[in-house]
Design an enzyme around this catalytic site. Structure first.
Site, PDB file in Angstrom:
ATOM      1  N   HIS A 117       0.844  -1.197   0.000  1.00 55.15           N
ATOM      2  CA  HIS A 117       0.000   0.000   0.000  1.00 55.15           C
ATOM      3  C   HIS A 117       0.882   1.251   0.000  1.00 55.15           C
ATOM      4  O   HIS A 117       1.797   1.371   0.817  1.00 55.15           O
ATOM      5  CB  HIS A 117      -0.907   0.023   1.233  1.00 55.15           C
ATOM      6  CG  HIS A 117      -1.801  -1.173   1.332  1.00 55.15           C
ATOM      7  ND1 HIS A 117      -2.998  -1.271   0.651  1.00 55.15           N
ATOM      8  CD2 HIS A 117      -1.671  -2.322   2.024  1.00 55.15           C
ATOM      9  CE1 HIS A 117      -3.558  -2.433   0.921  1.00 55.15           C
ATOM     10  NE2 HIS A 117      -2.775  -3.090   1.763  1.00 55.15           N
ATOM     11  N   TYR A 173       3.318 -18.876  14.361  1.00 51.75           N
ATOM     12  CA  TYR A 173       3.180 -20.297  14.666  1.00 51.75           C
ATOM     13  C   TYR A 173       4.556 -20.953  14.651  1.00 51.75           C
ATOM     14  O   TYR A 173       5.445 -20.552  13.903  1.00 51.75           O
ATOM     15  CB  TYR A 173       2.324 -21.003  13.617  1.00 51.75           C
ATOM     16  CG  TYR A 173       0.891 -20.560  13.566  1.00 51.75           C
ATOM     17  CD1 TYR A 173      -0.059 -21.150  14.380  1.00 51.75           C
ATOM     18  CD2 TYR A 173       0.484 -19.558  12.687  1.00 51.75           C
ATOM     19  CE1 TYR A 173      -1.388 -20.757  14.330  1.00 51.75           C
ATOM     20  CE2 TYR A 173      -0.834 -19.153  12.636  1.00 51.75           C
ATOM     21  CZ  TYR A 173      -1.760 -19.760  13.452  1.00 51.75           C
ATOM     22  OH  TYR A 173      -3.074 -19.357  13.394  1.00 51.75           O
ATOM     23  N   GLU A 248     -18.310 -36.477   2.863  1.00 50.29           N
ATOM     24  CA  GLU A 248     -18.539 -36.739   4.276  1.00 50.29           C
ATOM     25  C   GLU A 248     -18.371 -38.203   4.651  1.00 50.29           C
ATOM     26  O   GLU A 248     -18.189 -38.526   5.838  1.00 50.29           O
ATOM     27  CB  GLU A 248     -19.920 -36.224   4.693  1.00 50.29           C
ATOM     28  CG  GLU A 248     -20.021 -34.700   4.617  1.00 50.29           C
ATOM     29  CD  GLU A 248     -21.322 -34.163   5.179  1.00 50.29           C
ATOM     30  OE1 GLU A 248     -22.164 -34.976   5.637  1.00 50.29           O
ATOM     31  OE2 GLU A 248     -21.495 -32.929   5.171  1.00 50.29           O
TER      32      GLU A 248
END
Length: 271
Positions: A117, A173, A248
């Site tokens: 930016h 992390y 699923e």
């Protein structure tokens, strides 16, 4: 997942979320597990379980660079110090850090600039440009060296243009490490749970807050394929995509695997 501090709403090394926040709130203070297991759905043959020993998901660091120059008229750039041009050179330069300075025979590394930016008009050289990105590594030594090399590269490239670069690299992390002994002991269990439909997991570029749990107890992180039969997992929409689809029926395999790992681990502990 976004990395924001619960109390202040800001990102940074002191931010807490997910597993990290749970540990800070005392999750394991009264009862600490002897082992910990996790599973994540991914594109892959439906019902296939995959895993690997050692480094399994990447460490993630947030990279922020602000390049400051001297504002002026776009038609007279000699009267300015252009942070846009310097930023473009820095973006190329940080890729060179990976390709020329990171020991990729030891462990992979990735640097991505995801946002940039700066400026307010086509004929104005702005005062500054801000960019941000992510660093992904699997080895702590590579991680430490990459931080130093990225900072030096950005600062010196900016300096060569007469600008300055302020570099902030914030750990987010850690690498998820699958415990070697636990992984070996659970391999036959996972093979039974998946009826032999197993594979060695590839290193993903993703990071995982399960890494904080795995620092407290031996851990094993397993991937479950959920791409429907007849669809190529290589072309299936990835996680965090609106087109991502889960077969699923694969969840039966996942549930069975988690239950079997827990039962077999507890049975071995009680022998």
């Amino acid at each position: 997942m976004e990395w924001y501090c619960k109390s202040t709403g800001t990102a940074g090394p002191d931010a807490s979320w997910g597993a990290k926040l749970m540990l800070e709130d005392g999750l394991f203070e009264s009862v600490k597990p002897d082992a910990i297991f996790a599973m994540h759905v991914m594109p892959g043959p439906s019902g296939q379980l995959s895993w690997r020993s050692g480094a399994t998901t990447a460490a993630s660091d947030m990279l922020n660079i602000t390049v400051t120059g001297h504002q002026g008229h776009g038609g007279m750039p000699w009267n300015t110090i252009d942070p846009v041009v310097a930023s473009a050179q820095i973006i190329n330069g940080v890729q060179t850090v990976v390709s020329r300075k990171a020991n990729l025979t030891r462990s992979p590394a990735v640097v991505t600039i995801g946002s940039i930016h700066g400026g307010s008009g086509p004929n104005i050289v702005p005062e500054s440009v801000a960019m941000s990105g992510t660093i992904r590594t699997y080895d702590q030594d590579v991680r430490d060296k990459l931080r130093d090399d990225l900072t030096l590269s950005a600062e010196k490239i900016a300096e060569s243009a007469g600008a300055t670069a302020e570099v902030s690299i914030e750990p987010m992390y850690s690498t998820t490490i699958n415990d070697a002994e636990l992984t070996a002991s659970m391999a036959p269990v996972l093979e039974r749970a998946a009826d032999g439909k197993v594979a060695t997991a590839e290193l993903p570029g993703a990071a995982e807050d399960f890494s904080f749990f795995a620092q407290q107890a031996p851990g094993l992180y397993v991937f479950l394929g959920v791409t429907p039969d007849g669809q190529d997992p290589a072309t299936a929409a990835p996680n965090h995509n609106p087109e991502f689809f889960v077969d699923e029926s694969a969840l039966v395999v996942g549930s069975r695997a988690m239950a079997m790992m827990a039962v077999n681990f507890l049975a071995a502990e009680n022998e």
